[in-house]
Design an enzyme around this catalytic site. Structure first.
Site, PDB file in Angstrom:
ATOM      1  N   GLU A   1       1.046   3.797   1.897  1.00 16.70           N
ATOM      2  CA  GLU A   1       1.384   4.170   3.261  1.00 16.70           C
ATOM      3  C   GLU A   1       2.457   3.477   3.618  1.00 16.70           C
ATOM      4  O   GLU A   1       3.542   3.963   4.325  1.00 16.70           O
ATOM      5  CB  GLU A   1       0.211   3.945   4.428  1.00 16.70           C
ATOM      6  CG  GLU A   1      -1.175   5.006   4.047  1.00 16.70           C
ATOM      7  CD  GLU A   1      -2.032   4.072   3.274  1.00 16.70           C
ATOM      8  OE1 GLU A   1      -3.235   4.286   3.390  1.00 16.70           O
ATOM      9  OE2 GLU A   1      -1.711   3.346   2.290  1.00 16.70           O
TER      10      GLU A   1
ATOM     11  N   CYS B   1      -6.179   2.076   5.854  1.00 14.37           N
ATOM     12  CA  CYS B   1      -7.043   0.783   6.106  1.00 14.37           C
ATOM     13  C   CYS B   1      -6.515   0.476   7.410  1.00 14.37           C
ATOM     14  O   CYS B   1      -5.561   0.820   8.198  1.00 14.37           O
ATOM     15  CB  CYS B   1      -6.771  -0.261   4.944  1.00 14.37           C
ATOM     16  SG  CYS B   1      -5.064  -0.816   5.085  1.00 14.37           S
TER      17      CYS B   1
ATOM     18  N   HIS C   1       1.015  -0.934  -0.012  1.00 17.97           N
ATOM     19  CA  HIS C   1      -0.030  -0.070   0.049  1.00 17.97           C
ATOM     20  C   HIS C   1       0.855   1.244   0.005  1.00 17.97           C
ATOM     21  O   HIS C   1       2.017   1.227   0.279  1.00 17.97           O
ATOM     22  CB  HIS C   1      -1.011   0.094   1.256  1.00 17.97           C
ATOM     23  CG  HIS C   1      -2.060  -0.954   1.394  1.00 17.97           C
ATOM     24  ND1 HIS C   1      -3.209  -1.038   1.829  1.00 17.97           N
ATOM     25  CD2 HIS C   1      -2.123  -2.324   0.601  1.00 17.97           C
ATOM     26  CE1 HIS C   1      -4.069  -1.809   1.747  1.00 17.97           C
ATOM     27  NE2 HIS C   1      -3.323  -2.723   1.057  1.00 17.97           N
TER      28      HIS C   1
ATOM     29  N   CYS D   1      -2.737  -0.421   7.339  1.00 15.52           N
ATOM     30  CA  CYS D   1      -1.808   0.915   7.395  1.00 15.52           C
ATOM     31  C   CYS D   1      -1.897   1.835   8.702  1.00 15.52           C
ATOM     32  O   CYS D   1      -0.813   2.258   9.164  1.00 15.52           O
ATOM     33  CB  CYS D   1      -2.123   1.756   6.294  1.00 15.52           C
ATOM     34  SG  CYS D   1      -2.012   1.063   4.643  1.00 15.52           S
TER      35      CYS D   1
END
Length: 179
Positions: free
Chosen positions: A49, A93, A47, A96
């Protein structure tokens, strides 16, 4: 946020969900950046992040090697990003949000709220959970229109038109042209 949007745009052009992120040090300098790379890397953890945090940790580890721990302003641990800010185009999410808590990021700033998997105030609120020791500031909705627009365009271009779907469900017909 503009840099995070530029990273997100690059991810979208590569067929990734357009999410971009940057990590700023306490002085406001970019020390890490990332964008979604799940498809390219075949890594469900890639992801934006996570990529930005890994990049920032790498930068802080090199600073920690050249300065005495008391001089880096971050406790001497390269993984400890206290005082830093994560800026991301989509609400983090749970994975993260957990990563930003584990690295002691002081602030998270995001653009679009995620009503499906958001973990910084919409579906869950991990940064404000009283059972967790780290409590970063959370600022959502920053440049929200631009962030939502980019995500909406991306998914609209990749999903087939659903104009007849409602009629098909109502009538039970698989082909709307058949009476």
């Amino acid at each position: 946020m503009k840099l995070a949007l530029a990273l997100a745009d690059g991810a979208g052009r590569d067929g990734e969900v357009p999410v971009g992120a940057v990590v700023l040090d306490p002085a406001g300098r970019v020390i890490g950046s990332g964008r979604n790379r799940r498809r390219r890397d075949r890594d469900p953890l890639a992801h934006a992040e996570i990529e930005a945090i890994r990049s920032a940790v790498g930068a802080m580890e090199s600073v920690s090697r050249t300065l005495r721990p008391s001089q880096d302003g971050l406790g001497g641990d390269g993984w400890n990003l206290s005082g830093c800010t994560l800026v991301v185009t989509l609400e983090p999410c749970p994975m993260c949000a957990g990563a930003l808590l584990q690295t002691h990021i002081a602030r998270v700033v995001f653009g679009a709220w995620d009503a499906k998997l958001g973990a910084c105030g919409s579906v869950w609120d991990l940064p404000r959970d009283p059972h967790i020791g780290s409590h970063p500031e959370v600022h959502g909705g920053v440049m929200e229109g631009e962030c939502v627009g980019m995500l909406s365009r991306f998914f609209r271009e990749r999903r087939p038109s659903r104009s007849g779907d409602a009629d098909n469900r109502r009538t039970g017909r698989s082909d709307p042209s058949v009476p």
